[in-house]
Design an enzyme around this catalytic site. Sequence first.
Site, short mmCIF file in Angstrom:
data_model
loop_
_atom_site.label_atom_id
_atom_site.label_comp_id
_atom_site.label_asym_id
_atom_site.label_seq_id
_atom_site.Cartn_x
_atom_site.Cartn_y
_atom_site.Cartn_z
N GLY A 132 57.92 35.57 76.23
CA GLY A 132 58.56 36.87 75.71
C GLY A 132 57.81 37.32 74.78
CB SER A 138 51.71 28.80 70.70
OG SER A 138 51.84 30.49 71.33
CG ASP A 183 54.99 31.06 63.80
OD1 ASP A 183 55.91 30.81 63.02
OD2 ASP A 183 53.84 31.52 64.56
#
Length: 383
Positions: A132, A138, A183
């Site tokens: 989403g 990733s 991330d």
Amino acid sequence: MTPVSPGAPNSEGLASAAQARVFEALPEAQSAFFAPGRVNLMGDHIDYLGGVVLPMSLTEGTVLAGVPKARRGEGGLEVWALDASEKALLSSTDLERPLGDWRRRLVAVLAALGLTPEAVPFRIAISGTLAGGGLSSSASFALVLARWLREEGLGEAFESWSLARMLQTVERDHAGVACGLMDPLAIDLGTVDGALRLDCEQGTAIPVPLGFSQAAFALVHCGVGRRLEDGAYNRVRATLATALAAEGFPGDRLPPPAAPVQAAPLRHVQSEQARVWAGSEALASGDAAAFGALMDASHRSLAEDYGVSLPELDRLTAFARRLPGVYGARLTGAGFGGWAQLLVELDGWPEVQRILAAEGFPQAFLAIPGGAPRALPRGGPHG
Ligand code: GLA
């Protein structure tokens, strides 16, 4: 997306739908491996300027199960990407596939670890619960693979910051997204107690526990998915670099906190950094009203000064802010669609969730800190 109830033991909530799928695909697997996703609580679009950011890992994430191939000559790594309903026997030539293709990314991660698909004689199945946009699917995918390989004694053992730099290069060269460092670090260094204050320039990570007694973060999907590979992320980075240079600042650093700045993108990055410092104090001291106000200001800045919102994200956050028991609402991560972050009164959450669903936002769950990548033994509640 599996809703996770507050207070559920973290070991039980871990991407349970994905666990079920990988064990169904590989019934002979004895265990699986989990990497969380992440929500960035404050500090968006500043990690690539060496900024300090405030992400938290999630109990939703990516799960991988692997079974060694019994016989020689069966070829190397065979991957079942369950969410894409695709199965592939990988080879080094997958590096020539188009930017963003999952097989190219996967082989590029192996290469960064010093491996080729031919040198990994396993069948693996992968599935995740982060679809989403905005929850770092990733990086979660790359880390579940990298950390599972180490568990199997394959690939080099990189510490988190070196691995994050390598994965940043993989994302740039093989997905075409010039992202920052946040991330992979948010995931690899994740804790079960709360957020992390990551200093992307100094290379430090300080745990910031969630001090709220009656409030929690929730994630709500705005109804529009997003892909960063279409170039929107790189374009805002390029616009920022030009604006920094025009005012005499280096293009890859934050302007100093007190420096006068003119252009709107510079106002965003400078004020967003200040909100991270204020936000990490509010988080640690459990001041939900203060953190919520910072979230509202951050959304305004990302939307108006940085231009990374969408009408759907603006509508969702504006609507949510007016509901009783909602302290604040903002887009989170890169923007351009995907999940939004709310800070809510725990008691009022079921009612807020019901009202949001009736307004056209049915996908929502409470964000619970998910720790770092780790093995999941089979035979738990979802094995
Ligand atoms: C994406 C990137 C990160 C960061 C955020 C915005 O998630 O991968 O590096 O720039 O957007 O804060």
